[in-house]
Design a protein around this motif. Structure first.
Motif, PDB file in Angstrom:
ATOM      1  N   ASP A   6       0.963  -1.240   0.021  1.00 52.60           N
ATOM      2  CA  ASP A   6      -0.076  -0.097  -0.062  1.00 52.60           C
ATOM      3  C   ASP A   6       0.796   1.266   0.014  1.00 52.60           C
ATOM      4  OD1 ASP A   6      -1.637   2.244   0.658  1.00 52.60           O
ATOM      5  OD2 ASP A   6      -2.922   0.966   1.829  1.00 52.60           O
ATOM      6  N   ASP A   7       0.873   1.945  -1.113  1.00 54.98           N
ATOM      7  CA  ASP A   7       1.815   3.145  -1.228  1.00 54.98           C
ATOM      8  C   ASP A   7       1.598   4.062   0.086  1.00 54.98           C
ATOM      9  OD1 ASP A   7       1.631   1.922  -3.566  1.00 54.98           O
ATOM     10  OD2 ASP A   7       2.137   3.762  -5.017  1.00 54.98           O
ATOM     11  N   ASP A   8       0.378   4.296   0.588  1.00 57.81           N
ATOM     12  CA  ASP A   8       0.232   5.158   1.570  1.00 57.81           C
ATOM     13  C   ASP A   8       0.562   4.636   2.901  1.00 57.81           C
ATOM     14  OD1 ASP A   8      -0.963   7.127  -0.239  1.00 57.81           O
ATOM     15  OD2 ASP A   8      -3.083   6.147   0.112  1.00 57.81           O
ATOM     16  N   LYS A   9       0.986   3.346   2.816  1.00 57.91           N
ATOM     17  CA  LYS A   9       1.474   2.643   4.381  1.00 57.91           C
ATOM     18  C   LYS A   9       3.138   2.422   4.291  1.00 57.91           C
ATOM     19  CE  LYS A   9      -2.545   3.067   6.305  1.00 57.91           C
ATOM     20  NZ  LYS A   9      -3.565   1.749   6.260  1.00 57.91           N
ATOM     21  N   ILE A  10       3.731   2.952   3.407  1.00 56.59           N
ATOM     22  CA  ILE A  10       5.143   2.906   3.404  1.00 56.59           C
ATOM     23  C   ILE A  10       5.771   3.722   4.455  1.00 56.59           C
ATOM     24  CG2 ILE A  10       7.157   3.119   1.967  1.00 56.59           C
ATOM     25  CD1 ILE A  10       5.676   2.548  -0.361  1.00 56.59           C
ATOM     26  N   THR A  11       6.429   3.004   5.350  1.00 53.57           N
ATOM     27  CA  THR A  11       7.138   3.837   6.409  1.00 53.57           C
ATOM     28  C   THR A  11       8.476   4.258   6.463  1.00 53.57           C
ATOM     29  OG1 THR A  11       7.170   1.944   7.798  1.00 53.57           O
ATOM     30  CG2 THR A  11       5.370   3.358   8.330  1.00 53.57           C
ATOM     31  N   TRP A  12       8.927   3.350   5.483  1.00 52.76           N
ATOM     32  CA  TRP A  12      10.756   3.384   5.439  1.00 52.76           C
ATOM     33  C   TRP A  12      11.242   4.723   4.729  1.00 52.76           C
ATOM     34  CZ3 TRP A  12      13.833   0.906   8.402  1.00 52.76           C
ATOM     35  CH2 TRP A  12      15.131   0.824   8.203  1.00 52.76           C
ATOM     36  N   ARG A  13      11.968   5.446   5.295  1.00 53.88           N
ATOM     37  CA  ARG A  13      12.640   6.621   4.560  1.00 53.88           C
ATOM     38  C   ARG A  13      14.091   6.724   4.404  1.00 53.88           C
ATOM     39  NH1 ARG A  13       9.394  11.472   6.175  1.00 53.88           N
ATOM     40  NH2 ARG A  13      11.269  12.419   6.924  1.00 53.88           N
ATOM     41  N   ARG A  14      14.468   7.126   3.248  1.00 52.33           N
ATOM     42  CA  ARG A  14      15.935   7.390   2.947  1.00 52.33           C
ATOM     43  C   ARG A  14      16.578   8.194   4.292  1.00 52.33           C
ATOM     44  NH1 ARG A  14      13.318   6.524  -1.706  1.00 52.33           N
ATOM     45  NH2 ARG A  14      14.255   5.162  -3.482  1.00 52.33           N
ATOM     46  N   VAL A  15      17.980   8.086   4.159  1.00 53.90           N
ATOM     47  CA  VAL A  15      18.837   8.744   5.019  1.00 53.90           C
ATOM     48  C   VAL A  15      20.042   9.502   4.550  1.00 53.90           C
ATOM     49  CG1 VAL A  15      17.775   7.356   7.071  1.00 53.90           C
ATOM     50  CG2 VAL A  15      20.152   6.703   5.886  1.00 53.90           C
ATOM     51  N   VAL A  16      20.372  10.813   5.362  1.00 53.41           N
ATOM     52  CA  VAL A  16      21.784  11.161   4.927  1.00 53.41           C
ATOM     53  C   VAL A  16      22.139  11.641   6.097  1.00 53.41           C
ATOM     54  CG1 VAL A  16      20.628  13.299   4.450  1.00 53.41           C
ATOM     55  CG2 VAL A  16      22.922  12.670   3.651  1.00 53.41           C
ATOM     56  N   ARG A  67      12.992  16.850   4.528  1.00 51.63           N
ATOM     57  CA  ARG A  67      12.079  16.408   5.421  1.00 51.63           C
ATOM     58  C   ARG A  67      11.032  15.624   4.477  1.00 51.63           C
ATOM     59  NH1 ARG A  67      12.548  21.150   9.749  1.00 51.63           N
ATOM     60  NH2 ARG A  67      14.488  20.338  10.760  1.00 51.63           N
ATOM     61  N   GLN A  68      10.517  16.458   3.380  1.00 57.46           N
ATOM     62  CA  GLN A  68       9.381  15.912   2.600  1.00 57.46           C
ATOM     63  C   GLN A  68       9.950  16.244   1.304  1.00 57.46           C
ATOM     64  OE1 GLN A  68       5.533  17.373   3.900  1.00 57.46           O
ATOM     65  NE2 GLN A  68       4.739  16.529   2.028  1.00 57.46           N
ATOM     66  N   ILE A  69       9.970  14.932   0.392  1.00 58.38           N
ATOM     67  CA  ILE A  69      10.121  15.118  -0.827  1.00 58.38           C
ATOM     68  C   ILE A  69       9.329  14.124  -1.726  1.00 58.38           C
ATOM     69  CG2 ILE A  69      12.614  15.477  -0.375  1.00 58.38           C
ATOM     70  CD1 ILE A  69      12.900  12.451  -1.096  1.00 58.38           C
ATOM     71  N   THR A  70       9.561  14.268  -3.179  1.00 61.04           N
ATOM     72  CA  THR A  70       8.536  13.532  -4.136  1.00 61.04           C
ATOM     73  C   THR A  70       9.643  12.713  -4.599  1.00 61.04           C
ATOM     74  OG1 THR A  70       6.711  15.227  -4.344  1.00 61.04           O
ATOM     75  CG2 THR A  70       6.950  13.562  -5.982  1.00 61.04           C
ATOM     76  N   VAL A  71       9.307  11.391  -5.081  1.00 63.92           N
ATOM     77  CA  VAL A  71      10.350  10.700  -5.585  1.00 63.92           C
ATOM     78  C   VAL A  71       9.565   9.921  -6.966  1.00 63.92           C
ATOM     79  CG1 VAL A  71      11.857   9.918  -3.746  1.00 63.92           C
ATOM     80  CG2 VAL A  71       9.810   8.562  -4.253  1.00 63.92           C
ATOM     81  N   GLY A  72      10.437   9.529  -7.800  1.00 66.41           N
ATOM     82  CA  GLY A  72       9.712   9.077  -9.221  1.00 66.41           C
ATOM     83  C   GLY A  72       9.365  10.208  -9.932  1.00 66.41           C
ATOM     84  N   ARG A  73      10.090  11.272 -10.105  1.00 71.66           N
ATOM     85  CA  ARG A  73       9.520  12.179 -11.145  1.00 71.66           C
ATOM     86  C   ARG A  73      10.212  12.016 -12.407  1.00 71.66           C
ATOM     87  NH1 ARG A  73       6.865  16.607  -9.269  1.00 71.66           N
ATOM     88  NH2 ARG A  73       8.169  17.818 -11.033  1.00 71.66           N
ATOM     89  N   ALA A  74      11.175  11.108 -12.658  1.00 72.68           N
ATOM     90  CA  ALA A  74      11.643  11.248 -14.075  1.00 72.68           C
ATOM     91  C   ALA A  74      10.997  10.558 -14.930  1.00 72.68           C
ATOM     92  CB  ALA A  74      12.999  10.394 -13.828  1.00 72.68           C
ATOM     93  N   ARG A 119       5.598   9.151  -5.517  1.00 73.60           N
ATOM     94  CA  ARG A 119       4.993   9.236  -4.354  1.00 73.60           C
ATOM     95  C   ARG A 119       5.690  10.274  -3.342  1.00 73.60           C
ATOM     96  NH1 ARG A 119       7.342   6.168  -0.187  1.00 73.60           N
ATOM     97  NH2 ARG A 119       9.386   5.070  -0.723  1.00 73.60           N
ATOM     98  N   GLU A 120       5.227  10.562  -2.329  1.00 77.33           N
ATOM     99  CA  GLU A 120       5.620  11.368  -1.454  1.00 77.33           C
ATOM    100  C   GLU A 120       6.498  10.688  -0.114  1.00 77.33           C
ATOM    101  OE1 GLU A 120       5.542  14.911  -1.034  1.00 77.33           O
ATOM    102  OE2 GLU A 120       4.409  14.728  -3.024  1.00 77.33           O
ATOM    103  N   THR A 121       7.660  11.185   0.224  1.00 76.36           N
ATOM    104  CA  THR A 121       8.453  10.467   1.142  1.00 76.36           C
ATOM    105  C   THR A 121       9.307  11.393   1.963  1.00 76.36           C
ATOM    106  OG1 THR A 121       9.804   8.551   1.803  1.00 76.36           O
ATOM    107  CG2 THR A 121      10.040   9.556  -0.504  1.00 76.36           C
TER     108      THR A 121
END
Length: 659
Positions: A245-255, A263-270, A278-280
């Motif tokens: 479920d796209d809305d129930k993904i809890t894992w985030r990237r780190v740096v 803190r809030q980004i959109t991935v998959g824009r290419a 999706r928002e992550t």
């Protein structure tokens, strides 16, 4: 008989080598400069021992460690067994009162105490501290190697890349994030049969096969067949399609850097991702659950289980999706394997320090690793001391030390050191704001016993909370040049009246171990009077509900009047309970600047309502994270970050301005 005599000789020579190394490495500081120079100037003027000699002084052989240059070594976990005949030492945790943004010297006190115990009192001692994140190092707080004449050296190596453990955590975390998004993409763009064929490709002879990493997914589904060709169409579909479920993904990237814009980004824009955005967001690396797994694990096998158990999302039926479901946990373990070994370094006075793991205390578990503590206890043996640091105030770091770390490890502390400063108590007594980079107001540099007395309520509550766990408390009053005898005595008397076993004024920042000898004597006395830690207890049993455990922490330790759960938090609690995670202990994520959720509520506030905005499940680490309010899990940079001061002398290669 000849073999017996040879063994005796070998043991004698090993002990002789150990004693000689101690004499060579553990040296009291001399020719100290006043006023105290900058941390980096002191550290760079030091002449560290080669780490192999520090290892020898701990009774380690060349088979027990791997060198990382001249001044660092990775310790093999086998020493827990090879040194077990020595017995186990006293276990001391260092925490603090609620700090100012400048910090109150908890790391410095940890190191100064260990220098006093080892170099001045000739005790076996190991300090266990966390690896610093480079976010604070280049942001506001600076590094975490201690300060003044109580530091871990070389401080540049510790505060920057060390042996690469944080980088390993980041790569592993982001591999898992990439695996999630790749699986989402492929499931949305392929049929079940096409997915299955690509996941289980054919060998040269035409037969399909499951990778070994896929077996756990099969076991979870109750599929016993290991030949892909013999699965039913329903089984093939269930195996291939995680149906996240796209809305129930809890894992985030780190740096490992402070960066508010992540803190809030959109991935998959290419265009190549076919509009599947999706928002992550990002967390700071030390907030990663993989870092928490490193801090909580006890072995390579345990680490493999923890990494496989990490829950990254829920599927569309509400079932947890794990790293094992994605088939990536084995690869994560490979990336993390070397990171399981603590890094051996040394203090300014040659006493050993184990640096391992680096979870923040305000947004993660906030303590160095169980492994480092176990290794340290084996190294010091009976009568020795392991001094381990818990992050920020005792309401955060020490609470997690007890209810997360000790609950998991089974270790019991013999004593706690609570670090207090006149400066912090003045702030809690109503003093003006303290801000990094700005000159302290006169209230902090001039004598003001009224402010100290008013702010003592903060220290008193921390003492009471620590004693409620059955741990004797020694208060270390970390003195500054502007503190007056009247102010320091007021703090000492307030601590004793609150039930501290002792309260000692310390000057380890300016004097090294010599300035913490009285503290070391008080800590040794507290440990000797509590050898079995018989009164130690956890705050709550595991079988309480998630909400009840959160409320227990909030009302008993923070003194909140009530806890308010957001609708989102209520939904997440219901989900994680239904998924079978309701038994896990709680890791509170909240501000370090107050007992409450509001950093402006100083002193010892009571009766406030604590807002819980979000709940996260860290099943691999073994706890539930409760985010208090809207709490960011990656810091931002201030207007004037520390990086303005940091540079390199291109002629000598020396780092400049690191703190």
């Amino acid at each position: 008989a000849a073999a017996f005599e040879a063994g005796k000789k070998a043991g004698y020579f090993q002990r002789k080598k150990e004693q000689d190394a101690k004499v060579f490495t553990r040296k009291k500081l001399v020719n100290l400069i006043s006023p105290t120079p900058s941390d980096i100037d002191i550290a760079q003027a030091a002449v560290p021992n080669k780490i192999k000699f520090v290892a020898e002084a701990c009774g380690l052989t060349e088979d027990d460690y791997e060198l990382y240059g001249k001044y660092k070594a990775k310790i093999n976990l086998d020493v827990r067994d090879t040194l077990k005949d020595r017995g186990s030492g006293y276990y001391v945790v260092v925490a603090g009162i609620t700090p100012t943004p400048l910090g109150e010297g908890k790391s410095t006190t940890t190191i100064g105490l260990c220098q006093a115990l080892g170099a001045h009192l000739d005790k076996e001692v190991v300090a266990c501290i966390r690896q610093p994140s480079m976010g604070p190092t280049f942001g506001i707080k600076g590094g975490a190697a201690g300060g003044g004449y109580s530091q871990v050296v070389p401080m540049e190596e510790m505060n920057l890349h060390l042996t690469g453990d944080i980088h390993a955590v980041g790569v592993a975390n982001n591999l898992l994030a990439a695996a999630i998004d790749a699986r989402l993409f492929h499931e949305k763009t392929q049929s079940d049969e096409a997915l299955f064929k690509r996941l289980c490709p054919a060998r040269k002879n035409g037969t399909q096969f499951f990778a070994k990493s896929m077996h756990r997914r099969l076991e979870k589904l109750g599929i016993t067949e290991r030949d892909p060709a013999l699965l039913t169409p329903e089984e093939r579909s269930a195996f291939a399609r995680l149906d996240i479920d796209d809305d129930k993904i809890t894992w985030r990237r780190v740096v490992d850097m402070n960066d508010r814009y992540l803190r809030q980004i959109t991935v998959g824009r290419a265009p190549s991702e076919k509009g599947l955005t999706r928002e992550t967001g990002f967390d700071i690396t030390v907030a990663s659950e993989i870092m928490a797994c490193l801090a909580m694990t006890t072995s390579l096998a345990d680490m493999r289980e923890r990494l496989g158990s990490i829950v990254v999302a829920s599927d569309k039926k509400g079932n947890p999706v794990t790293a094992d479901d994605l088939g990536v946990a084995g690869a994560l373990t490979v990336l993390m394997q070397d990171s399981l070994k603590p890094t051996l370094m040394q203090t300014m006075e040659g006493t050993p320090t184990l640096v391992h793991a680096g979870p923040f205390a305000n947004i993660a578990s906030g303590n160095s690793s169980i492994i480092a503590d176990q290794v340290g206890l084996a190294m010091v043996g009976t009568g020795g001391f392991v001094v381990t640091e818990a992050g920020f105030g005792a309401d955060i770091g020490l609470e997690k030390f007890v209810n997360l770390k000790c609950r998991s490890s089974g270790l019991k502390p013999n004593a706690a050191v609570l670090v207090a400063t006149v400066r912090a108590l003045k702030l809690h007594g109503g003093g003006p704001p303290v801000k990094p980079g700005q000159q302290l107001a006169g209230a902090y540099t001039d004598e003001n016993t009224a402010l100290v007395a008013a702010g003592a309520s903060n220290m008193v509550r921390h003492i009471a909370n620590t004693r409620s766990f059955g741990i004797p408390v020694v208060v270390a009053i970390n003195s500054f040049p502007t503190d007056t005898p009247a102010e320091l005595e007021l703090v000492r008397q307030a601590a004793i009246a609150a039930g501290a076993s002792d309260a000692v004024v310390c000057a380890h920042h300016s004097q090294g171990g010599a300035g913490a000898v009285n503290l070391a004597l008080a800590v040794a006395k507290a440990c000797e009077e509590n050898p079995d830690a018989a009164d130690f207890k956890l705050l709550y049993p595991a079988d309480l509900s998630i909400k009840d455990k959160i409320s227990k922490i909030a009302t008993d330790l923070y003194k909140a009047g009530a806890v308010e759960f957001s609708a989102k938090a209520e939904e997440q609690i219901a989900l994680f309970t239904a998924q079978g995670f309701g038994h896990l202990p709680i890791c509170m994520a909240k501000t370090q600047y107050s007992f409450s959720h509001d950093p402006n509520l100083k002193g010892a506030p009571e009766g406030f309502t604590l807002p819980v905005g979000e709940i996260r499940c860290s099943a691999g680490a073994g706890f539930i994270v409760a985010l208090v309010g809207a709490f960011p899990t990656i810091p931002g940079l201030p207007t004037r970050p520390a990086y303005y001061e940091i540079d390199v002398d291109v002629k000598t290669g020396k780092v400049i301005g690191l703190s």
